[in-house]
Design a protein around this motif. Structure first.
Motif, PDB file in Angstrom:
ATOM      1  N   ARG A   6       0.795  -1.221   0.000  1.00  0.00           N
ATOM      2  CA  ARG A   6       0.000   0.000   0.000  1.00  0.00           C
ATOM      3  C   ARG A   6       0.827   1.270   0.000  1.00  0.00           C
ATOM      4  O   ARG A   6       0.329   2.333  -0.320  1.00  0.00           O
ATOM      5  N   VAL A   7       2.082   1.180   0.385  1.00  0.00           N
ATOM      6  CA  VAL A   7       2.930   2.357   0.524  1.00  0.00           C
ATOM      7  C   VAL A   7       4.010   2.314  -0.554  1.00  0.00           C
ATOM      8  O   VAL A   7       4.626   1.284  -0.792  1.00  0.00           O
ATOM      9  N   ASN A   8       4.224   3.438  -1.190  1.00  0.00           N
ATOM     10  CA  ASN A   8       5.248   3.549  -2.221  1.00  0.00           C
ATOM     11  C   ASN A   8       6.556   3.987  -1.551  1.00  0.00           C
ATOM     12  O   ASN A   8       6.803   5.181  -1.373  1.00  0.00           O
ATOM     13  N   PHE A   9       7.382   3.017  -1.186  1.00  0.00           N
ATOM     14  CA  PHE A   9       8.600   3.311  -0.442  1.00  0.00           C
ATOM     15  C   PHE A   9       9.630   4.132  -1.223  1.00  0.00           C
ATOM     16  O   PHE A   9      10.305   4.965  -0.618  1.00  0.00           O
ATOM     17  N   PRO A  10       9.785   3.957  -2.541  1.00  0.00           N
ATOM     18  CA  PRO A  10      10.730   4.848  -3.242  1.00  0.00           C
ATOM     19  C   PRO A  10      10.339   6.319  -3.139  1.00  0.00           C
ATOM     20  O   PRO A  10      11.213   7.181  -2.993  1.00  0.00           O
ATOM     21  N   GLU A  11       9.049   6.632  -3.177  1.00  0.00           N
ATOM     22  CA  GLU A  11       8.631   8.018  -3.019  1.00  0.00           C
ATOM     23  C   GLU A  11       8.914   8.526  -1.612  1.00  0.00           C
ATOM     24  O   GLU A  11       9.291   9.676  -1.423  1.00  0.00           O
ATOM     25  N   ILE A  12       8.716   7.688  -0.619  1.00  0.00           N
ATOM     26  CA  ILE A  12       9.001   8.106   0.760  1.00  0.00           C
ATOM     27  C   ILE A  12      10.499   8.338   0.949  1.00  0.00           C
ATOM     28  O   ILE A  12      10.905   9.303   1.601  1.00  0.00           O
ATOM     29  N   LEU A  13      11.328   7.482   0.383  1.00  0.00           N
ATOM     30  CA  LEU A  13      12.777   7.681   0.466  1.00  0.00           C
ATOM     31  C   LEU A  13      13.201   8.955  -0.260  1.00  0.00           C
ATOM     32  O   LEU A  13      14.062   9.697   0.228  1.00  0.00           O
ATOM     33  N   PHE A  14      12.591   9.216  -1.410  1.00  0.00           N
ATOM     34  CA  PHE A  14      12.922  10.441  -2.130  1.00  0.00           C
ATOM     35  C   PHE A  14      12.457  11.664  -1.348  1.00  0.00           C
ATOM     36  O   PHE A  14      13.129  12.700  -1.338  1.00  0.00           O
ATOM     37  N   SER A  15      11.312  11.547  -0.681  1.00  0.00           N
ATOM     38  CA  SER A  15      10.842  12.635   0.172  1.00  0.00           C
ATOM     39  C   SER A  15      11.827  12.897   1.316  1.00  0.00           C
ATOM     40  O   SER A  15      12.119  14.047   1.635  1.00  0.00           O
ATOM     41  N   ALA A  16      12.343  11.837   1.914  1.00  0.00           N
ATOM     42  CA  ALA A  16      13.339  11.998   2.985  1.00  0.00           C
ATOM     43  C   ALA A  16      14.603  12.663   2.447  1.00  0.00           C
ATOM     44  O   ALA A  16      15.196  13.515   3.121  1.00  0.00           O
ATOM     45  N   PHE A  17      15.010  12.293   1.226  1.00  0.00           N
ATOM     46  CA  PHE A  17      16.172  12.931   0.596  1.00  0.00           C
ATOM     47  C   PHE A  17      15.928  14.426   0.401  1.00  0.00           C
ATOM     48  O   PHE A  17      16.803  15.254   0.693  1.00  0.00           O
ATOM     49  N   LEU A  18      14.735  14.802  -0.067  1.00  0.00           N
ATOM     50  CA  LEU A  18      14.427  16.217  -0.268  1.00  0.00           C
ATOM     51  C   LEU A  18      14.373  16.976   1.056  1.00  0.00           C
ATOM     52  O   LEU A  18      14.844  18.111   1.143  1.00  0.00           O
ATOM     53  N   PHE A  19      13.823  16.350   2.100  1.00  0.00           N
ATOM     54  CA  PHE A  19      13.809  16.991   3.418  1.00  0.00           C
ATOM     55  C   PHE A  19      15.227  17.177   3.954  1.00  0.00           C
ATOM     56  O   PHE A  19      15.538  18.192   4.565  1.00  0.00           O
ATOM     57  N   PHE A  20      16.084  16.187   3.715  1.00  0.00           N
ATOM     58  CA  PHE A  20      17.477  16.312   4.148  1.00  0.00           C
ATOM     59  C   PHE A  20      18.161  17.465   3.417  1.00  0.00           C
ATOM     60  O   PHE A  20      18.857  18.278   4.038  1.00  0.00           O
ATOM     61  N   CYS A  21      17.965  17.541   2.102  1.00  0.00           N
ATOM     62  CA  CYS A  21      18.574  18.632   1.326  1.00  0.00           C
ATOM     63  C   CYS A  21      18.036  19.989   1.765  1.00  0.00           C
ATOM     64  O   CYS A  21      18.796  20.959   1.876  1.00  0.00           O
ATOM     65  N   ALA A  22      16.733  20.081   2.034  1.00  0.00           N
ATOM     66  CA  ALA A  22      16.144  21.342   2.473  1.00  0.00           C
ATOM     67  C   ALA A  22      16.671  21.745   3.849  1.00  0.00           C
ATOM     68  O   ALA A  22      16.993  22.919   4.080  1.00  0.00           O
ATOM     69  N   SER A  23      16.788  20.793   4.756  1.00  0.00           N
ATOM     70  CA  SER A  23      17.313  21.097   6.096  1.00  0.00           C
ATOM     71  C   SER A  23      18.777  21.511   6.024  1.00  0.00           C
ATOM     72  O   SER A  23      19.197  22.430   6.730  1.00  0.00           O
ATOM     73  N   TYR A  24      19.530  20.842   5.176  1.00  0.00           N
ATOM     74  CA  TYR A  24      20.939  21.214   4.987  1.00  0.00           C
ATOM     75  C   TYR A  24      21.042  22.631   4.446  1.00  0.00           C
ATOM     76  O   TYR A  24      21.881  23.418   4.887  1.00  0.00           O
ATOM     77  N   ASN A  25      20.178  22.983   3.492  1.00  0.00           N
ATOM     78  CA  ASN A  25      20.192  24.320   2.918  1.00  0.00           C
ATOM     79  C   ASN A  25      19.731  25.366   3.925  1.00  0.00           C
ATOM     80  O   ASN A  25      20.185  26.505   3.887  1.00  0.00           O
ATOM     81  N   LEU A  26      18.835  24.994   4.830  1.00  0.00           N
ATOM     82  CA  LEU A  26      18.376  25.921   5.859  1.00  0.00           C
ATOM     83  C   LEU A  26      19.486  26.211   6.865  1.00  0.00           C
ATOM     84  O   LEU A  26      19.684  27.358   7.279  1.00  0.00           O
ATOM     85  N   VAL A  27      20.242  25.189   7.233  1.00  0.00           N
ATOM     86  CA  VAL A  27      21.317  25.365   8.213  1.00  0.00           C
ATOM     87  C   VAL A  27      22.536  26.024   7.571  1.00  0.00           C
ATOM     88  O   VAL A  27      23.158  26.910   8.155  1.00  0.00           O
ATOM     89  N   PHE A  28      22.895  25.591   6.362  1.00  0.00           N
ATOM     90  CA  PHE A  28      24.044  26.131   5.640  1.00  0.00           C
ATOM     91  C   PHE A  28      23.562  26.761   4.332  1.00  0.00           C
ATOM     92  O   PHE A  28      23.592  26.120   3.280  1.00  0.00           O
ATOM     93  N   PRO A  29      23.118  28.034   4.368  1.00  0.00           N
ATOM     94  CA  PRO A  29      22.484  28.609   3.180  1.00  0.00           C
ATOM     95  C   PRO A  29      23.393  28.743   1.959  1.00  0.00           C
ATOM     96  O   PRO A  29      22.944  28.562   0.842  1.00  0.00           O
ATOM     97  N   GLY A  30      24.650  29.050   2.122  1.00  0.00           N
ATOM     98  CA  GLY A  30      25.525  29.191   0.969  1.00  0.00           C
ATOM     99  C   GLY A  30      25.090  30.331   0.063  1.00  0.00           C
ATOM    100  O   GLY A  30      24.589  31.355   0.506  1.00  0.00           O
ATOM    101  N   LYS A  31      25.252  30.151  -1.262  1.00  0.00           N
ATOM    102  CA  LYS A  31      24.896  31.199  -2.224  1.00  0.00           C
ATOM    103  C   LYS A  31      23.406  31.203  -2.543  1.00  0.00           C
ATOM    104  O   LYS A  31      22.852  32.221  -2.906  1.00  0.00           O
ATOM    105  N   THR A  32      22.758  30.058  -2.438  1.00  0.00           N
ATOM    106  CA  THR A  32      21.349  29.963  -2.810  1.00  0.00           C
ATOM    107  C   THR A  32      20.527  29.415  -1.647  1.00  0.00           C
ATOM    108  O   THR A  32      21.041  28.712  -0.787  1.00  0.00           O
ATOM    109  N   SER A  33      19.268  29.757  -1.651  1.00  0.00           N
ATOM    110  CA  SER A  33      18.352  29.246  -0.629  1.00  0.00           C
ATOM    111  C   SER A  33      17.120  28.679  -1.320  1.00  0.00           C
ATOM    112  O   SER A  33      16.203  29.405  -1.681  1.00  0.00           O
ATOM    113  N   TYR A  34      17.123  27.366  -1.490  1.00  0.00           N
ATOM    114  CA  TYR A  34      16.003  26.677  -2.116  1.00  0.00           C
ATOM    115  C   TYR A  34      15.208  25.863  -1.099  1.00  0.00           C
ATOM    116  O   TYR A  34      14.365  25.067  -1.472  1.00  0.00           O
ATOM    117  N   TYR A  35      15.485  26.035   0.196  1.00  0.00           N
ATOM    118  CA  TYR A  35      14.882  25.165   1.200  1.00  0.00           C
ATOM    119  C   TYR A  35      13.362  25.265   1.225  1.00  0.00           C
ATOM    120  O   TYR A  35      12.686  24.269   1.464  1.00  0.00           O
TER     121      TYR A  35
END
Length: 146
Positions: free
Chosen positions: A107-136
């Motif tokens: 019933r659960v699409n695990f690849p989508e959930i893993l990709f969602s976790a990857f996007l949350f990780f990237c967004a949190s990383y960008n929030l903590v370390f903004p660098g040149k761009t802020s796409y969080y």
């Protein structure tokens, strides 16, 4: 191209400081394409943000389907067709649908959930370390859509 840009290159660009994406390539061109597409149906313009997120998720499925068809992978010939009862006079009995017990992994699409976790990780990383761009902000919404 949209799948690779919005789901892979942009999230990875926030974690690699040497990789700089110009604003016109990340924001302006996709926005113009989106507005041109949305003009077709101006009555539903209020649903535009949800449609953007839905299209982001669907690009993954469309890319996968295109690659499966192109390389004729194992799922290539898989086409499920339901039996139509309509005006079939030979067999008037329509079987009742039985509820099947599905497991959680069915019933659960695990690849989508893993990709969602990857996007949350990237967004949190960008929030903590903004660098040149802020796409969080965009990445959090995209992660919620997945």
């Amino acid at each position: 191209v949209a799948c690779i840009l919005s789901n892979i290159i942009v999230p990875l660009s926030v974690m690699i400081p040497e990789l700089y994406l110009p604003v016109w390539g990340v924001a302006y061109i996709p926005t113009v394409l989106l507005v041109v597409t949305a003009i077709r149906n101006p009555k539903n313009i209020h649903l535009l943000p949800f449609w953007i997120l839905f299209e982001s998720v669907m690009t993954i499925h469309r890319t996968r389907a295109a690659l499966v068809g192109l390389f004729e992978l194992t799922e290539f010939d898989e086409w499920l067709v339901t039996k139509k009862t309509g005006n079939n006079f030979e067999d008037n009995k329509v079987p009742l649908l039985q509820k099947t017990r599905k497991r959680l992994r069915d019933r659960v699409n695990f690849p989508e959930i893993l990709f969602s976790a990857f996007l949350f990780f990237c967004a949190s990383y960008n929030l903590v370390f903004p660098g040149k761009t802020s796409y969080y902000f965009n990445l959090y919404f995209q992660g919620l859509a997945f």
